[in-house]
Scaffold this motif. Structure first.
Motif, PDB file in Angstrom:
ATOM      1  N   PHE A 118       0.871  -1.177   0.000  1.00 38.76           N
ATOM      2  CA  PHE A 118       0.000   0.000   0.000  1.00 38.76           C
ATOM      3  C   PHE A 118       0.909   1.230   0.000  1.00 38.76           C
ATOM      4  O   PHE A 118       1.717   1.427   0.914  1.00 38.76           O
ATOM      5  N   THR A 119       0.770   2.040  -1.036  1.00 34.04           N
ATOM      6  CA  THR A 119       1.730   3.106  -1.246  1.00 34.04           C
ATOM      7  C   THR A 119       1.031   4.374  -1.710  1.00 34.04           C
ATOM      8  O   THR A 119      -0.194   4.391  -1.902  1.00 34.04           O
ATOM      9  N   ALA A 120       1.826   5.430  -1.886  1.00 37.40           N
ATOM     10  CA  ALA A 120       1.328   6.715  -2.385  1.00 37.40           C
ATOM     11  C   ALA A 120       2.431   7.298  -3.256  1.00 37.40           C
ATOM     12  O   ALA A 120       3.299   8.027  -2.791  1.00 37.40           O
ATOM     13  N   MET A 121       2.400   6.951  -4.534  1.00 37.34           N
ATOM     14  CA  MET A 121       3.504   7.265  -5.443  1.00 37.34           C
ATOM     15  C   MET A 121       3.410   8.653  -6.056  1.00 37.34           C
ATOM     16  O   MET A 121       4.392   9.146  -6.611  1.00 37.34           O
ATOM     17  N   ALA A 122       2.258   9.285  -5.983  1.00 35.23           N
ATOM     18  CA  ALA A 122       2.096  10.594  -6.611  1.00 35.23           C
ATOM     19  C   ALA A 122       3.021  11.619  -5.946  1.00 35.23           C
ATOM     20  O   ALA A 122       3.155  11.625  -4.718  1.00 35.23           O
ATOM     21  N   PRO A 123       3.675  12.480  -6.731  1.00 30.77           N
ATOM     22  CA  PRO A 123       4.566  13.492  -6.130  1.00 30.77           C
ATOM     23  C   PRO A 123       3.856  14.388  -5.126  1.00 30.77           C
ATOM     24  O   PRO A 123       4.470  14.862  -4.172  1.00 30.77           O
ATOM     25  N   ARG A 143       8.986   5.510  -3.513  1.00 24.33           N
ATOM     26  CA  ARG A 143       9.617   5.118  -4.773  1.00 24.33           C
ATOM     27  C   ARG A 143      10.694   4.070  -4.539  1.00 24.33           C
ATOM     28  O   ARG A 143      10.774   3.062  -5.260  1.00 24.33           O
ATOM     29  N   HIS A 144      11.532   4.298  -3.537  1.00 25.33           N
ATOM     30  CA  HIS A 144      12.584   3.325  -3.228  1.00 25.33           C
ATOM     31  C   HIS A 144      11.985   1.996  -2.787  1.00 25.33           C
ATOM     32  O   HIS A 144      12.442   0.921  -3.212  1.00 25.33           O
ATOM     33  N   ALA A 145      10.952   2.041  -1.952  1.00 25.91           N
ATOM     34  CA  ALA A 145      10.304   0.803  -1.498  1.00 25.91           C
ATOM     35  C   ALA A 145       9.664   0.061  -2.665  1.00 25.91           C
ATOM     36  O   ALA A 145       9.706  -1.174  -2.734  1.00 25.91           O
ATOM     37  N   HIS A 146       9.089   0.799  -3.607  1.00 26.46           N
ATOM     38  CA  HIS A 146       8.475   0.163  -4.779  1.00 26.46           C
ATOM     39  C   HIS A 146       9.525  -0.534  -5.630  1.00 26.46           C
ATOM     40  O   HIS A 146       9.299  -1.651  -6.137  1.00 26.46           O
ATOM     41  N   ASP A 147      10.689   0.091  -5.813  1.00 28.11           N
ATOM     42  CA  ASP A 147      11.761  -0.527  -6.602  1.00 28.11           C
ATOM     43  C   ASP A 147      12.239  -1.829  -5.946  1.00 28.11           C
ATOM     44  O   ASP A 147      12.436  -2.843  -6.634  1.00 28.11           O
ATOM     45  N   GLY A 201      13.501  -2.076   7.739  1.00 32.24           N
ATOM     46  CA  GLY A 201      13.792  -1.427   6.471  1.00 32.24           C
ATOM     47  C   GLY A 201      12.964  -1.988   5.331  1.00 32.24           C
ATOM     48  O   GLY A 201      12.030  -2.788   5.533  1.00 32.24           O
ATOM     49  N   VAL A 202      13.322  -1.598   4.098  1.00 26.50           N
ATOM     50  CA  VAL A 202      12.527  -1.993   2.929  1.00 26.50           C
ATOM     51  C   VAL A 202      13.390  -2.609   1.833  1.00 26.50           C
ATOM     52  O   VAL A 202      13.002  -2.608   0.667  1.00 26.50           O
ATOM     53  N   ILE A 208      22.499  -1.595   5.603  1.00 24.45           N
ATOM     54  CA  ILE A 208      21.876  -2.901   5.818  1.00 24.45           C
ATOM     55  C   ILE A 208      20.355  -2.794   5.831  1.00 24.45           C
ATOM     56  O   ILE A 208      19.648  -3.585   5.194  1.00 24.45           O
ATOM     57  N   ARG A 209      19.817  -1.799   6.511  1.00 22.13           N
ATOM     58  CA  ARG A 209      18.362  -1.724   6.731  1.00 22.13           C
ATOM     59  C   ARG A 209      17.618  -0.887   5.693  1.00 22.13           C
ATOM     60  O   ARG A 209      16.397  -0.988   5.582  1.00 22.13           O
ATOM     61  N   SER A 210      18.321  -0.016   4.974  1.00 21.30           N
ATOM     62  CA  SER A 210      17.692   0.870   3.974  1.00 21.30           C
ATOM     63  C   SER A 210      16.526   1.658   4.562  1.00 21.30           C
ATOM     64  O   SER A 210      15.378   1.548   4.118  1.00 21.30           O
ATOM     65  N   PRO A 211      16.773   2.479   5.592  1.00 21.51           N
ATOM     66  CA  PRO A 211      15.684   3.258   6.203  1.00 21.51           C
ATOM     67  C   PRO A 211      15.297   4.443   5.319  1.00 21.51           C
ATOM     68  O   PRO A 211      16.031   4.798   4.389  1.00 21.51           O
ATOM     69  N   PRO A 212      14.163   5.074   5.588  1.00 21.12           N
ATOM     70  CA  PRO A 212      13.774   6.269   4.820  1.00 21.12           C
ATOM     71  C   PRO A 212      14.663   7.458   5.153  1.00 21.12           C
ATOM     72  O   PRO A 212      15.285   7.510   6.215  1.00 21.12           O
TER      73      PRO A 212
END
Length: 328
Positions: free
Chosen positions: A74-79, A87-91, A156-157, A235-239
């Protein structure tokens, strides 16, 4: 009498229309399971992560029977939504879905999908979601449990972490295949060429290699990078930052997590403390008494102020920590 006959005819017509509409509705909802799975396979053949709106979510996730599991982002990709991490989590999520689709464990028992807020806001309201991104596993039977929601603030993601979480929930082991990335190799080659060329040009005068201040400066920079949490970020790729109900947060509220910008803040604070300690140390070696006093005062101020700030940040993250200095 005629009026009663007309009323009876109208009631009969209404009942017939209602029965017809109800039978059509039941015909739509009672979609055979094999047909649902076939539609999912056809959509999955076109893209590894299927895009769901409210209707598709109800048809393929909420409706029963269902003999397959669904992992939904569940995301919100709109700028306009200003979701920095989405965007990073989606990739990373797409890497997991691609790795699964082209692996030997691929089957019709697990599918990957996503619901964007602008395409399925009703789904967000249905599940009472007020943040993004969120990863939820919907099992083949029963409702999702608390462990079926991935704790991205803690782990992380990254694709590897998502794959491990999916294995814990479904027993499906996904081997992650990342697309080739040569940027790190090119950067190392360029750095090696630069250092080698510099040493070649200075081959007749290499006294700078014995400069203690230069090596001390490099050692301090390395220490700043390590104590600030750069390895944890890798390692964790945090926001980078976190946008909550009270605005943008630059410091993670728990001692179990951190933000990328938080590491830069800690690095700067540590640098100021070290600068203050150096000034305090060097003040005793100054031949000019006035300069020595100034260096001592400035160093003391830097150490006191920035150490208090670090202590305050630690106090905010470790709830119940009783000590502070200049700032609460």
């Amino acid at each position: 009498m005629r009026i009663l006959v007309k009323i009876a005819i109208l009631i009969a017509i209404s009942l017939c229309l209602f029965h017809h509409a109800d039978s059509q509705t039941k015909g739509r909802t009672a979609q055979p399971l094999s047909e649902k799975v076939q539609q999912l396979l056809e959509m999955n053949a076109k893209r590894p992560v299927m895009r769901f709106n409210g209707n598709r979510f109800r048809d393929f996730v909420k409706s029963v029977p269902r003999n397959y599991s669904m992992v939904i982002m569940f995301t919100a990709m709109a700028p306009a939504r200003q979701c920095v991490i989405c965007r990073h989590a989606h990739d990373e999520y797409t890497i997991v879905a691609n790795s699964y689709r082209y692996s030997q464990v691929y089957s019709n028992k697990l599918f990957f999908a996503m619901v964007d807020f602008d395409e399925g806001s009703d789904v967000f309201q249905m599940l009472r979601l007020n943040t993004a991104p969120v990863f939820i596993h919907f099992p083949a039977k029963g409702k999702p449990k608390p462990a079926d929601t991935m704790d991205i603030q803690r782990v992380g993601v990254s694709a590897e972490v998502i794959g491990k979480w999916i294995q814990e929930r479904t027993d499906v082991q996904i081997r992650i295949f990342r697309p080739p990335n040569y940027s790190a190799t090119v950067a190392i080659l360029m750095l090696t060429a630069f250092v080698g060329g510099f040493l070649y040009l200075r081959r007749n005068n290499l006294d700078f290699l014995y400069n203690k201040q230069m090596w001390g400066f490099l050692a301090v920079i390395f220490c700043f990078a390590m104590v600030s949490g750069q390895m944890w970020n890798h390692i964790r790729s945090p926001p980078f930052v976190h946008k909550g109900q009270h605005g943008i947060a630059y410091i993670h509220g728990s001692s179990q997590g951190q933000l990328v910008i938080e590491t830069y803040i800690i690095m700067f604070l540590n640098a100021m403390i070290v600068t203050g300690m150096i000034l305090l140390t060097e003040s005793g070696w100054q031949t000019d008494a006035r300069k020595g006093k100034i260096a001592a005062v400035v160093g003391l101020v830097l150490v006191a102020v920035f150490f208090s700030l670090i202590l305050s940040i630690f106090r905010s993250k470790a709830q119940g920590y009783p000590y502070s200095f200049l700032f609460k």
